[in-house]
Design a protein around this motif. Structure first.
Motif, PDB file in Angstrom:
ATOM      1  N   GLY A  67       0.952  -1.212   0.041  1.00 33.60           N
ATOM      2  CA  GLY A  67       0.019   0.100   0.210  1.00 33.60           C
ATOM      3  C   GLY A  67       1.067   1.065  -0.039  1.00 33.60           C
ATOM      4  N   PRO A  68       0.338   2.336   0.052  1.00 35.75           N
ATOM      5  CA  PRO A  68      -1.058   2.707   0.584  1.00 35.75           C
ATOM      6  C   PRO A  68      -2.094   2.474  -0.636  1.00 35.75           C
ATOM      7  N   GLU A  69      -1.656   2.498  -1.837  1.00 32.74           N
ATOM      8  CA  GLU A  69      -2.697   2.404  -3.051  1.00 32.74           C
ATOM      9  C   GLU A  69      -3.058   0.749  -2.935  1.00 32.74           C
ATOM     10  N   GLN A  70      -4.426   0.965  -3.543  1.00 29.08           N
ATOM     11  CA  GLN A  70      -4.981  -0.575  -3.493  1.00 29.08           C
ATOM     12  C   GLN A  70      -5.665  -0.743  -4.815  1.00 29.08           C
ATOM     13  N   ALA A  71      -5.074  -1.946  -5.291  1.00 31.03           N
ATOM     14  CA  ALA A  71      -5.345  -2.591  -6.585  1.00 31.03           C
ATOM     15  C   ALA A  71      -6.328  -3.691  -6.402  1.00 31.03           C
ATOM     16  N   LEU A  72      -7.414  -3.677  -7.321  1.00 32.82           N
ATOM     17  CA  LEU A  72      -8.222  -4.937  -7.256  1.00 32.82           C
ATOM     18  C   LEU A  72      -8.273  -5.749  -8.572  1.00 32.82           C
ATOM     19  N   VAL A  73      -8.031  -6.994  -8.663  1.00 34.61           N
ATOM     20  CA  VAL A  73      -7.917  -7.602  -9.744  1.00 34.61           C
ATOM     21  C   VAL A  73      -8.898  -8.854  -9.833  1.00 34.61           C
ATOM     22  N   TYR A  74      -9.846  -9.152 -10.704  1.00 35.74           N
ATOM     23  CA  TYR A  74     -10.550 -10.316 -10.514  1.00 35.74           C
ATOM     24  C   TYR A  74     -11.082 -10.988 -11.769  1.00 35.74           C
ATOM     25  N   ALA A  75     -10.902 -12.354 -11.874  1.00 32.27           N
ATOM     26  CA  ALA A  75     -11.017 -13.239 -13.084  1.00 32.27           C
ATOM     27  C   ALA A  75     -12.288 -14.209 -12.905  1.00 32.27           C
ATOM     28  N   GLY A  76     -12.916 -14.374 -13.969  1.00 32.95           N
ATOM     29  CA  GLY A  76     -13.772 -15.333 -14.241  1.00 32.95           C
ATOM     30  C   GLY A  76     -15.177 -14.553 -14.190  1.00 32.95           C
ATOM     31  N   VAL A  77     -15.375 -13.238 -14.410  1.00 33.98           N
ATOM     32  CA  VAL A  77     -16.444 -12.586 -14.327  1.00 33.98           C
ATOM     33  C   VAL A  77     -17.494 -12.956 -15.512  1.00 33.98           C
ATOM     34  N   HIS A  78     -16.939 -13.644 -16.755  1.00 29.83           N
ATOM     35  CA  HIS A  78     -17.405 -14.282 -17.623  1.00 29.83           C
ATOM     36  C   HIS A  78     -16.637 -15.563 -17.646  1.00 29.83           C
ATOM     37  N   PRO A  79     -17.061 -16.935 -17.226  1.00 29.44           N
ATOM     38  CA  PRO A  79     -16.331 -17.755 -17.182  1.00 29.44           C
ATOM     39  C   PRO A  79     -15.974 -18.693 -18.407  1.00 29.44           C
ATOM     40  N   ASN A  80     -16.555 -18.023 -19.622  1.00 30.38           N
ATOM     41  CA  ASN A  80     -15.773 -18.603 -20.555  1.00 30.38           C
ATOM     42  C   ASN A  80     -14.522 -17.724 -21.169  1.00 30.38           C
ATOM     43  N   GLU A  81     -14.071 -16.903 -20.302  1.00 30.57           N
ATOM     44  CA  GLU A  81     -12.988 -16.244 -20.724  1.00 30.57           C
ATOM     45  C   GLU A  81     -11.682 -16.400 -19.886  1.00 30.57           C
ATOM     46  N   PRO A  82     -11.083 -17.366 -19.855  1.00 33.60           N
ATOM     47  CA  PRO A  82      -9.965 -17.954 -18.843  1.00 33.60           C
ATOM     48  C   PRO A  82      -8.634 -17.190 -19.006  1.00 33.60           C
ATOM     49  N   ILE A  83      -8.582 -16.178 -19.831  1.00 37.54           N
ATOM     50  CA  ILE A  83      -6.947 -15.705 -20.136  1.00 37.54           C
ATOM     51  C   ILE A  83      -6.782 -15.142 -18.653  1.00 37.54           C
ATOM     52  N   GLY A  84      -7.837 -14.370 -17.799  1.00 39.41           N
ATOM     53  CA  GLY A  84      -7.268 -13.814 -16.842  1.00 39.41           C
ATOM     54  C   GLY A  84      -6.968 -14.723 -15.669  1.00 39.41           C
ATOM     55  N   PHE A  85      -7.335 -16.022 -15.707  1.00 38.89           N
ATOM     56  CA  PHE A  85      -6.948 -17.023 -14.833  1.00 38.89           C
ATOM     57  C   PHE A  85      -5.441 -16.993 -14.550  1.00 38.89           C
ATOM     58  N   TRP A  86      -4.768 -17.069 -15.790  1.00 40.77           N
ATOM     59  CA  TRP A  86      -3.248 -16.990 -15.828  1.00 40.77           C
ATOM     60  C   TRP A  86      -2.882 -15.496 -15.484  1.00 40.77           C
ATOM     61  N   THR A  87      -3.429 -14.654 -15.752  1.00 36.74           N
ATOM     62  CA  THR A  87      -3.137 -13.237 -15.599  1.00 36.74           C
ATOM     63  C   THR A  87      -3.158 -13.046 -13.964  1.00 36.74           C
ATOM     64  N   ALA A  88      -3.840 -13.537 -13.364  1.00 34.24           N
ATOM     65  CA  ALA A  88      -4.035 -13.511 -11.907  1.00 34.24           C
ATOM     66  C   ALA A  88      -3.031 -14.201 -11.317  1.00 34.24           C
ATOM     67  N   ILE A  89      -2.698 -15.265 -11.472  1.00 31.32           N
ATOM     68  CA  ILE A  89      -1.909 -16.400 -11.129  1.00 31.32           C
ATOM     69  C   ILE A  89      -0.399 -15.577 -11.460  1.00 31.32           C
ATOM     70  N   ARG A  90      -0.189 -15.215 -12.630  1.00 34.30           N
ATOM     71  CA  ARG A  90       1.257 -14.681 -12.766  1.00 34.30           C
ATOM     72  C   ARG A  90       1.328 -13.386 -12.014  1.00 34.30           C
ATOM     73  N   LEU A  91       0.672 -12.547 -11.779  1.00 33.77           N
ATOM     74  CA  LEU A  91       0.619 -11.182 -10.854  1.00 33.77           C
ATOM     75  C   LEU A  91       0.929 -11.760  -9.540  1.00 33.77           C
TER      76      LEU A  91
END
Length: 457
Positions: A67-91
């Motif tokens: 912090g002090p900044e806060q960042a929120l990252v969330y994957a699977g909001v559309h579950p047919n869109e899985p690229i973000g699963f890897w993005t979240a893991i890599r981050l």
């Protein structure tokens, strides 16, 4: 790699270090990887259960950084869109590995906000990565069951408060964290790269273009996803707004939407949050960014595409109506088809009314002609596949009515024709390496934080 200077160059260097990836992770693998990281770095990672899916899967958030900044990252909001699963893991992995990287910002990472829907897509996560296999195993929740579009919404005659448990979990996190930035991890299917941003940021459009170029990915310069958005630049748009969609449909004199809510971006805006969506394709095509004018008037191309889409949808609707009395009401697939067909059947008339307002002298570009045709191809493959899975699933239970077999037979024949047409296009498509898709999404996420920091007082 595209020549860049300063922070963006460092961001791209980090994004280009994403390793080769041969599949997309399912629910259990996402949880296992992030849980393993927590066990390996108990002093860095805070793991917290934030909710429970409708079918009983825990939803977990992992927080890393100072912090002090806060960042929120969330994957699977559309579950047919899985690229973000890897993005979240890599981050999460990079934050644990690099103290300087996590300094100044606390990152809150939700690896999968819709595990129920994700499990219905896992049939294509290991490949083969072609459109026939993908759409035959595809699932997209009904609009009122999508985490991204079930935030509370009240506007004119529209009212939505049927908030899902998964959405409620995300709402509570947003209100607790009050993020500086929020990144909803989406992706598209076939096309080029395009982005949505909740507000304009100085120099950010050029940076987003540079990110795509550094991975040799084209921008999507054809038909936008929806006509209601304003462009900030080529392939960079303002965030889709439920209010704008309502006003657009109302202006066309058509029934206004009332079956879903507002977005996570609109909800987070109450905290001054700047939101980003980076849309990445599994496949690209040479026509995606071809701005060459054709001989065809855009008005005629749009109207013809609307007619073709209506024909495809009418066929699916006829089959579904014949089969509906014999299908289980508790199936996510059935609910999805039941919601999408009436919703999509309104689209052709909207497009024809839009076409009537277009200058008849305006010529369609190569990108627009291809994009409009491929929207139709995508819809019939996606929702035809979901309907076929619904019918075959009911039959596979061993207790299906005899009346279900004729519509199932008809759909198999129609869908096989659509699959054959899609298969014939395969040789023209380029399958984008997964690591490049993750790299673009990852770099765009980091670039957003850098752009917001530049404008901070």
């Amino acid at each position: 790699m595209t020549a860049t200077n300063g922070p963006l160059r460092e961001i791209l260097e980090r994004a280009h270090r994403v390793p080769d990836l041969a599949h997309f992770p399912g629910v259990d693998e996402i949880n296992q990887r992030l849980d393993d990281l927590t066990e390996q770095h108990p002093d860095l990672v805070t793991r917290r259960r934030i909710g429970t899916s409708r079918l009983g899967d825990p939803i977990t958030m992992y927080s890393i950084g100072d912090g002090p900044e806060q960042a929120l990252v969330y994957a699977g909001v559309h579950p047919n869109e899985p690229i973000g699963f890897w993005t979240a893991i890599r981050l999460a992995e990079d934050l644990c590995a690099d103290a300087s990287f996590r300094a100044g910002c606390r990152w809150h990472i939700i690896g999968n906000i819709d595990p129920d829907g994700t499990r219905l897509n896992e049939g294509w996560f290991d490949g083969p990565f072609n459109r026939v296999h993908y759409t035959a195993n595809f699932y997209r929740p009904a609009p009122q069951e999508q985490v991204e579009w079930t935030f509370p919404f009240q506007y004119k005659d529209a009212y939505f408060d049927r908030v899902l448990p998964e959405t409620l979990a995300l709402m509570q996190v947003i209100d607790e964290v009050k993020p500086t930035i929020a990144v909803s991890l989406h992706n598209t299917e076939l096309g080029g790269v395009y982005y949505y941003v909740s507000r304009e940021l100085t120099g950010f459009v050029d940076e987003l273009h540079a990110i795509a170029a550094s991975f040799d990915l084209p921008l999507d310069l054809g038909e936008p996803e929806t006509p209601v958005v304003e462009p900030y630049g080529p392939a960079v748009y303002e965030m889709i707004s439920s209010k704008a969609v309502y006003d657009y449909v109302e202006a066309l004199g058509m029934p206004t939407p009332n079956d879903s809510g507002s977005s996570s971006s609109a909800y987070a805006a109450r905290h001054g949050t700047v939101s980003l969506v980076a849309e990445l394709p599994y496949w690209t095509h040479p026509s995606i960014d071809d701005q060459t004018p054709t001989e065809s008037p855009y008005q005629q191309v749009l109207a013809a595409a609307a007619d073709e889409l209506e024909s495809n949808l009418r066929t699916l609707d006829e089959i579904f109506r014949a089969a509906r009395p014999y299908l289980s009401d508790d199936s996510q697939l059935v609910r999805g088809v039941a919601a999408f067909l009436p919703y999509l059947l309104k689209r052709p008339e909207r497009e024809r009314r839009r076409a009537a307002e277009i200058d008849p002298e305006r010529r369609a570009t190569v990108a627009e002609v291809f994009g409009l045709g491929d929207i139709n191809r995508s819809f019939r493959l996606r929702y035809g596949g979901m309907l076929l899975r619904s019918l075959d699933g009911e039959i596979a239970r061993g207790s299906a009515s005899a009346a279900l077999y004729p519509p199932a037979k008809r759909l198999r024949a129609v869908y096989a024709e659509w699959q054959a047409e899609a298969r014939s296009l395969d040789e023209q498509l380029h399958t984008v390496p997964i690591k490049h898709l993750v790299g673009v999404q990852y770099a765009a996420t980091l670039a957003l934080l850098a752009a917001v920091r530049r404008e901070a007082p």
